[in-house]
Design an enzyme around this catalytic site. Sequence first.
Site, PDB file in Angstrom:
ATOM      1  N   GLY A  49      83.854  78.737  32.137  1.00  0.00           N
ATOM      2  CA  GLY A  49      83.506  79.756  33.206  1.00  0.00           C
ATOM      3  C   GLY A  49      82.338  80.793  32.632  1.00  0.00           C
ATOM      4  O   GLY A  49      82.005  80.730  31.433  1.00  0.00           O
ATOM      5  N   GLN A  54      76.446  87.930  31.890  1.00  0.00           N
ATOM      6  CA  GLN A  54      76.469  87.159  30.529  1.00  0.00           C
ATOM      7  C   GLN A  54      75.168  86.542  30.225  1.00  0.00           C
ATOM      8  O   GLN A  54      74.661  86.158  29.065  1.00  0.00           O
ATOM      9  CB  GLN A  54      77.565  85.949  30.496  1.00  0.00           C
ATOM     10  CG  GLN A  54      79.100  86.637  30.272  1.00  0.00           C
ATOM     11  CD  GLN A  54      80.099  85.442  30.209  1.00  0.00           C
ATOM     12  OE1 GLN A  54      80.434  84.776  31.183  1.00  0.00           O
ATOM     13  NE2 GLN A  54      80.211  85.135  28.861  1.00  0.00           N
ATOM     14  N   CYS A  98      85.243  83.468  24.865  1.00  0.00           N
ATOM     15  CA  CYS A  98      84.356  84.053  25.789  1.00  0.00           C
ATOM     16  C   CYS A  98      83.064  83.311  25.187  1.00  0.00           C
ATOM     17  O   CYS A  98      82.688  83.580  23.752  1.00  0.00           O
ATOM     18  CB  CYS A  98      84.393  85.514  25.752  1.00  0.00           C
ATOM     19  SG  CYS A  98      82.975  85.977  26.796  1.00  0.00           S
ATOM     20  N   LEU A  99      82.001  82.977  26.102  1.00  0.00           N
ATOM     21  CA  LEU A  99      80.678  82.485  25.571  1.00  0.00           C
ATOM     22  C   LEU A  99      79.907  83.571  24.906  1.00  0.00           C
ATOM     23  O   LEU A  99      78.974  83.345  24.151  1.00  0.00           O
ATOM     24  CB  LEU A  99      80.023  81.690  26.723  1.00  0.00           C
ATOM     25  CG  LEU A  99      80.463  80.403  27.108  1.00  0.00           C
ATOM     26  CD1 LEU A  99      79.711  79.899  28.436  1.00  0.00           C
ATOM     27  CD2 LEU A  99      80.735  79.260  26.068  1.00  0.00           C
ATOM     28  N   HIS A 140      89.172  86.396  34.051  1.00  0.00           N
ATOM     29  CA  HIS A 140      88.370  86.691  33.024  1.00  0.00           C
ATOM     30  C   HIS A 140      86.838  86.946  33.326  1.00  0.00           C
ATOM     31  O   HIS A 140      86.129  87.648  32.951  1.00  0.00           O
ATOM     32  CB  HIS A 140      88.362  85.507  31.932  1.00  0.00           C
ATOM     33  CG  HIS A 140      87.743  85.626  30.695  1.00  0.00           C
ATOM     34  ND1 HIS A 140      87.861  85.839  29.278  1.00  0.00           N
ATOM     35  CD2 HIS A 140      86.156  85.268  30.655  1.00  0.00           C
ATOM     36  CE1 HIS A 140      86.843  85.853  28.661  1.00  0.00           C
ATOM     37  NE2 HIS A 140      85.778  85.489  29.263  1.00  0.00           N
ATOM     38  N   GLU A 141      86.592  85.963  34.205  1.00  0.00           N
ATOM     39  CA  GLU A 141      85.174  86.276  34.926  1.00  0.00           C
ATOM     40  C   GLU A 141      84.923  87.131  35.795  1.00  0.00           C
ATOM     41  O   GLU A 141      83.544  87.910  35.608  1.00  0.00           O
ATOM     42  CB  GLU A 141      84.728  84.801  35.588  1.00  0.00           C
ATOM     43  CG  GLU A 141      84.679  83.628  34.714  1.00  0.00           C
ATOM     44  CD  GLU A 141      84.003  83.807  33.439  1.00  0.00           C
ATOM     45  OE1 GLU A 141      83.160  84.338  33.376  1.00  0.00           O
ATOM     46  OE2 GLU A 141      84.366  83.152  32.498  1.00  0.00           O
ATOM     47  N   HIS A 144      84.256  90.681  33.798  1.00  0.00           N
ATOM     48  CA  HIS A 144      82.746  90.407  33.179  1.00  0.00           C
ATOM     49  C   HIS A 144      81.990  91.338  34.356  1.00  0.00           C
ATOM     50  O   HIS A 144      81.064  91.984  33.984  1.00  0.00           O
ATOM     51  CB  HIS A 144      82.103  89.132  33.218  1.00  0.00           C
ATOM     52  CG  HIS A 144      82.461  88.376  31.672  1.00  0.00           C
ATOM     53  ND1 HIS A 144      81.983  89.032  30.530  1.00  0.00           N
ATOM     54  CD2 HIS A 144      83.123  87.328  31.369  1.00  0.00           C
ATOM     55  CE1 HIS A 144      82.307  88.289  29.711  1.00  0.00           C
ATOM     56  NE2 HIS A 144      82.851  87.314  30.097  1.00  0.00           N
TER      57      HIS A 144
END
Length: 178
Positions: A49, A54, A98-99, A140-141, A144
């Site tokens: 994701g 991000q 998380c990226l 989660h996304e 963000h």
Amino acid sequence: MPQAMIYPILIHPDPRLKKVAQDVPDLSDELRALADDMLKTMYHAPGIGLAAPQIGIDQRVIVMDCVKEEGATPRPTAMFNPKIVESSDEKNIHEEGCLSIPDVYADVERPRDVTVEWLDRDGVLRRETFTGLWATCVQHEIDHLDGVLFIDYLKPLKRQLITRKMQKLKRDIARDKV
């Protein structure tokens, strides 16, 4: 057709990761191209994701693909202005990463099932109920987009330790670029 671009992913702490993203006013070819670039960036990372904040873009756009089985058909999904309209009372705990917080994982409790509404890349209003990993990922996304990171669900001391680790990582990356 222009070549899809791989964006650099912001690393926590970065103030852009804590901002609430702006609604997408209407879909354009530029936004569809952004979603394609985000998918390419996500697969390259690799991740399941990615949210526009991000990569430093202040728009309510997320992409995800939680198909992980070898040989299974990918399901790249782009969502514009996604919002959770229903959440189950039942909870699930998933280990999240998380990226924007590389190599850090922690258990986070979230609703087990969520129903999400969003505009797809054709501007069609979609509604779907997600379960399991897909439910965790979409929550989660969407977090963000609201300036929330998965570490915000952790106890303050653990969050501080992770933040210090990320600050050191950013210093190391900056030093290596010199």
